[in-house]
Design an enzyme around this catalytic site. Sequence first.
Site, PDB file in Angstrom:
ATOM      1  N   LYS A  16       0.833  -1.206   0.000  1.00 10.73           N
ATOM      2  CA  LYS A  16       0.000   0.000   0.000  1.00 10.73           C
ATOM      3  C   LYS A  16       0.870   1.259   0.000  1.00 10.73           C
ATOM      4  CE  LYS A  16      -3.888  -0.363   2.159  1.00 10.73           C
ATOM      5  NZ  LYS A  16      -4.565  -0.758   3.370  1.00 10.73           N
ATOM      6  N   ARG A  70      -3.470   2.762   8.417  1.00  8.29           N
ATOM      7  CA  ARG A  70      -3.779   1.500   7.741  1.00  8.29           C
ATOM      8  C   ARG A  70      -2.560   0.596   7.660  1.00  8.29           C
ATOM      9  NH1 ARG A  70      -7.983   2.456   3.467  1.00  8.29           N
ATOM     10  NH2 ARG A  70      -8.609   4.597   3.736  1.00  8.29           N
ATOM     11  N   GLY A 109      -8.016  -7.338   3.971  1.00  6.23           N
ATOM     12  CA  GLY A 109      -8.921  -7.522   5.108  1.00  6.23           C
ATOM     13  C   GLY A 109      -8.319  -8.283   6.277  1.00  6.23           C
ATOM     14  N   MET A 155      -5.519  -7.542   8.132  1.00  2.38           N
ATOM     15  CA  MET A 155      -4.998  -6.735   9.235  1.00  2.38           C
ATOM     16  C   MET A 155      -5.883  -5.498   9.392  1.00  2.38           C
ATOM     17  SD  MET A 155      -0.965  -7.249   8.760  1.00  2.38           S
ATOM     18  CE  MET A 155      -1.011  -6.789   7.066  1.00  2.38           C
ATOM     19  N   ARG A 169      -3.864  -1.508  -6.282  1.00  2.00           N
ATOM     20  CA  ARG A 169      -3.055  -2.739  -6.222  1.00  2.00           C
ATOM     21  C   ARG A 169      -3.540  -3.645  -7.349  1.00  2.00           C
ATOM     22  NH1 ARG A 169      -5.911  -4.642  -0.642  1.00  2.00           N
ATOM     23  NH2 ARG A 169      -7.974  -4.947  -1.491  1.00  2.00           N
ATOM     24  N   HIS A 184     -16.556  -8.255   1.388  1.00  2.00           N
ATOM     25  CA  HIS A 184     -15.520  -9.194   1.846  1.00  2.00           C
ATOM     26  C   HIS A 184     -15.748 -10.583   1.252  1.00  2.00           C
ATOM     27  CE1 HIS A 184     -13.908 -12.149   4.749  1.00  2.00           C
ATOM     28  NE2 HIS A 184     -12.874 -11.325   4.737  1.00  2.00           N
ATOM     29  N   ARG A 237      -3.449 -48.209 -16.103  1.00  3.44           N
ATOM     30  CA  ARG A 237      -3.439 -49.235 -15.038  1.00  3.44           C
ATOM     31  C   ARG A 237      -4.413 -50.334 -15.463  1.00  3.44           C
ATOM     32  NH1 ARG A 237      -3.198 -44.217 -11.582  1.00  3.44           N
ATOM     33  NH2 ARG A 237      -1.532 -44.486 -10.059  1.00  3.44           N
ATOM     34  N   ARG A 239       0.627 -50.618 -18.391  1.00  4.59           N
ATOM     35  CA  ARG A 239       1.312 -51.318 -17.308  1.00  4.59           C
ATOM     36  C   ARG A 239       0.654 -52.676 -17.064  1.00  4.59           C
ATOM     37  NH1 ARG A 239       1.042 -48.846 -11.410  1.00  4.59           N
ATOM     38  NH2 ARG A 239      -1.053 -49.714 -11.478  1.00  4.59           N
ATOM     39  N   GLU A 289       9.995 -47.947  -8.573  1.00  5.33           N
ATOM     40  CA  GLU A 289       9.125 -47.693  -7.420  1.00  5.33           C
ATOM     41  C   GLU A 289       9.759 -48.145  -6.107  1.00  5.33           C
ATOM     42  OE1 GLU A 289       4.698 -48.302  -8.665  1.00  5.33           O
ATOM     43  OE2 GLU A 289       5.837 -49.955  -9.544  1.00  5.33           O
ATOM     44  N   SER A 341       9.740 -45.233 -15.718  1.00  2.00           N
ATOM     45  CA  SER A 341       8.708 -44.345 -15.201  1.00  2.00           C
ATOM     46  C   SER A 341       8.750 -44.426 -13.677  1.00  2.00           C
ATOM     47  CB  SER A 341       7.337 -44.788 -15.729  1.00  2.00           C
ATOM     48  OG  SER A 341       6.354 -43.917 -15.260  1.00  2.00           O
ATOM     49  N   GLY A 388       7.354 -44.409 -10.359  1.00  2.00           N
ATOM     50  CA  GLY A 388       6.064 -44.494  -9.671  1.00  2.00           C
ATOM     51  C   GLY A 388       6.270 -43.883  -8.295  1.00  2.00           C
ATOM     52  N   THR A 389       6.072 -42.565  -8.246  1.00  2.00           N
ATOM     53  CA  THR A 389       6.474 -41.857  -7.019  1.00  2.00           C
ATOM     54  C   THR A 389       5.533 -42.120  -5.844  1.00  2.00           C
ATOM     55  OG1 THR A 389       5.392 -39.934  -7.968  1.00  2.00           O
ATOM     56  CG2 THR A 389       7.793 -40.003  -8.114  1.00  2.00           C
ATOM     57  N   ASN A 390       4.345 -42.689  -6.131  1.00  2.00           N
ATOM     58  CA  ASN A 390       3.478 -43.050  -4.992  1.00  2.00           C
ATOM     59  C   ASN A 390       4.141 -44.172  -4.207  1.00  2.00           C
ATOM     60  OD1 ASN A 390       1.645 -41.340  -6.242  1.00  2.00           O
ATOM     61  ND2 ASN A 390       0.565 -43.011  -7.266  1.00  2.00           N
ATOM     62  N   ASP A 391       4.490 -45.229  -4.923  1.00  2.00           N
ATOM     63  CA  ASP A 391       5.141 -46.338  -4.226  1.00  2.00           C
ATOM     64  C   ASP A 391       6.561 -45.977  -3.796  1.00  2.00           C
ATOM     65  OD1 ASP A 391       3.470 -48.624  -3.831  1.00  2.00           O
ATOM     66  OD2 ASP A 391       3.261 -48.720  -6.001  1.00  2.00           O
ATOM     67  N   CYS A 445       5.039 -41.034 -13.149  1.00  2.00           N
ATOM     68  CA  CYS A 445       3.599 -41.262 -13.332  1.00  2.00           C
ATOM     69  C   CYS A 445       2.837 -41.334 -12.011  1.00  2.00           C
ATOM     70  CB  CYS A 445       3.343 -42.491 -14.187  1.00  2.00           C
ATOM     71  SG  CYS A 445       3.851 -44.008 -13.389  1.00  2.00           S
ATOM     72  N   TYR A 502       9.282 -36.515 -19.208  1.00  2.00           N
ATOM     73  CA  TYR A 502       7.819 -36.338 -19.155  1.00  2.00           C
ATOM     74  C   TYR A 502       7.269 -36.499 -17.747  1.00  2.00           C
ATOM     75  CZ  TYR A 502       7.120 -41.438 -18.820  1.00  2.00           C
ATOM     76  OH  TYR A 502       7.116 -42.728 -18.390  1.00  2.00           O
TER      77      TYR A 502
END
Length: 886
Positions: A44, A120, A129, A131, A350, A468, A572, A628, A755, A774, A776-779, A841, A861
């Site tokens: 501001k 202000r 809003g 502060m 702003r 608001h 899958r 897969r 994985e 590839s 498999g970042t979950n596993d 993936c 990728y």
Amino acid sequence: MNKFVFSFSESGSLTVDSIKKITDFENLYDNKNNNILKSLLGGKGFYLANMTNMGLPIPAGFTITTQACQDYYKNNKTLSSEILSEIKENIIKLEHVSNKKFVSPDQDSKDIMPLLVSVRSGAKISMPGMMDTILNLGLNDNSAQKLVNITKNKEFVWDTYARFIQMFSSIVKNVPKSEFIKIESNDYDFLTKSKIYKKIYEKFTNTSFPENPYEQLHEAVKAIFDSWHNPRAKFYRKMNKITEDGGTAVNVQMMVFGNMGDDSGTGVAFSRNPITGEKKIFGEYLINAQGEDVVAGIRTPEPIGKLQLKMPDIYAKFEDITQKLESEYHDMQDMEFTIENKKLFMLQTRSGKRSAQAAIKIAVDLVRENKITKQEAIMRIKPEQIDFFMHSGFDQETLENLKPISKGLAASPGAAVGRVVFNASEAKQWVANGEKVILVRQETSPEDIEGMQTAEGILTARGGMTSHAAVVARGMGRCCVVGCEQINIANDCFYVDNTKISKGDVISIDGSTGNIYSGSIKTSYNKISPEFNIFMGWVDMYKKLTVYANADSSIDIKKALELGAEGVGLCRTEHMFFKKNRINIIRKMIISDTKKDRQDALDELFMFQKEDFIKMFLEIKNLPLVIRLLDPPLHEFLPESNELQAEISRDLHISLRDLKTKISQLHEVNPMMGHRGCRLFISYPEIAEMQVKAIITAALEVQNILKNIEIIPEIMIPLVGNIKEIKFIKNIINNTANIIINNKKLKYKIGTMIELPRAVIIADKLAEESDFFSFGTNDLTQMTFGFSRDDASKFLKNYYENNIYDSDPFEHIDESGVGELISLGSKLGKQQKSSLKIGVCGEHGGDPISIKFFDKLNLDYISCSPFRIPVAKLAAAQANINRSKV
Ligand code: PEP
Ligand code: MG
């Protein structure tokens, strides 16, 4: 030379150069000029100084810097003598410039015009809003009386005085605003009225109301510094990933009064429409009012178009300023203004918050107007804003047959369905219990922010398009309808005419039309605008990572391609077995005791899989399709409940006892670390044979149909941890494929999922046997942390509370652990085989923060769900643009 407080009263008084002369600050900030000033003066203050330098009508004033805020905290929340004396010096300067004076309670010179100021907050990054603000500071009975003498406007003076006592009491001392019941102007003289108000202050604070303007100012500055740490500001920073250490600046400005009568007023306006992006001033104003009246939604304001009719000169001036500001800042502006006796003052500007549609349209238009570059346009859109287009609106056909129960202002687009709740804490509670809610409020205030965040949508009875609720919901991308004045909120219910909607009832609200419906309405996806496609075209030009989709059917592939997928990175195949007409066949296969029975079941499955693959190849054509082989532990296909087991035993003609025995044989204590992934094919090679046969046969058939393009199936092996596993399974794949291909022409590729940490360590060996990797970042996350991906969220919250982890490693990639493994695995792989294609993936492939990291690792990728494709592409382009800047 001052250190903590800077005046912006005259054009050219506060510039980059003037700040640079102050050597103390030189090393504290980076050398981008605007950042120096913004960090120091807050957003501001920066814009006020800048607008003053542009020669715009800005009330004179000064900024107490963020450095002063940090100094205040360092000194155990006291204002140092240096800060106090710089404030005093600047007030004297302001008195001089304005020809007004801070009037103490006992000052008796008659014709002094009292100096009243606004105080202000203003941090470096705007936190609307969050502060506090105090207006009309400087009033006491003496100065109020002087103001009456000069203005001859008692009503105005009392209105101004009452607002000040209320604001000061509530912000500095937390006295509830509701304590100050309105006293009508002509009931008493204002000295009596101010006594009544000050008594309320005294009752709550056990101290008398400060009468000395300097004391008022010091208290106000401290309260605003304190508001940096109020819960809603902290929550806002956490939500928007703003660091805690910046602090806020405080802007002290000579008051200009919008509440001086019918030639005065105040308003909020955007230089373009923040909902649609249309290039036309959009906003609201109120005659005879002060700023907070518009934002708080206490009175419903008039659209700004009316100002053009009522005060054409003022409007023309405002329009001119709007254009100047856009040209200066190259962006749509959100401005506050006040008209005091037909004179226009700008109070703030702003970058304006905007809906997702508007963000895209404005970015594309600004490029067309040569105001920004394509790269700048790309950097301006947040991935969540793109995500909006992937979300639903109400199904048009359903809507045609429905009558809304009411209509409000369409403040933030989108469609929301949920149970009605009436306060923020209820919203949070209900959502924690798994409900979807619509938060219905008379009007919202910053205290409601967490409730608004958790709700599906927000509905208010009062307030305009810049209230608001409207501004905050738009910023959050939350569906919101405001100012629905027909609704009458009572105890735990609301009425629209004779219809009663109680707490817990389901309603549907349409943030694009303002319509409110009783009950639940089917939703469908939001329309993609022509600008969206233009924008995504630019995104494609600037990204480096290829973006594939995780898709398991031809329908998914079609959607993914529509959304810009460049191939399929993960199909899958087990998902194809869960369909109704197939699940019993795979169950038959699993419980069969002989190889022959198993083969019979597999032959049946083959027909289904082949048909599915044909449809998928026809859809994807010559783009990559990574299929897969079966991955989950087999018991996942078997029923758990007794009822279902009884049903299956009847359907499959097997005794219930035998079925239960089979299920218990397959039971594993740790199934995610058990008999799954490629391990299944070591035990049952015939499963892999069937799947490969289906893939290759389908590919050949489609190749026969689509003669002009080359179909190259990519077969991927899950959960590999040993080079001999991959050799064993490659043998099955090659032998099966070669028999089918025989002397026909078909290429195929074989890839490995990485994985397991062990797979990373031997990635060079695995690369020898693979055409692609590839991750498999979950596993890989599960196996690296040793956290179950299904259960970790139950205890991870304790980790966040204790600052052990900042975020869920299954959501944002853990750069220093799992990320290092990806880096090592890809390096080892590429060293061994430079042609190796490498991607991700797991779910991280659709997460912008993780994508930034993958871009840095130079992967080829990422693959994510179809609806994340545009988000992932934008994140990839932004990562690449940022990287090339460094
Ligand atoms: C993975 O583990 O990251 C992966 C993509 O496989 P799934 O989620 O099917 O286990
Ligand atoms: Mg996996």
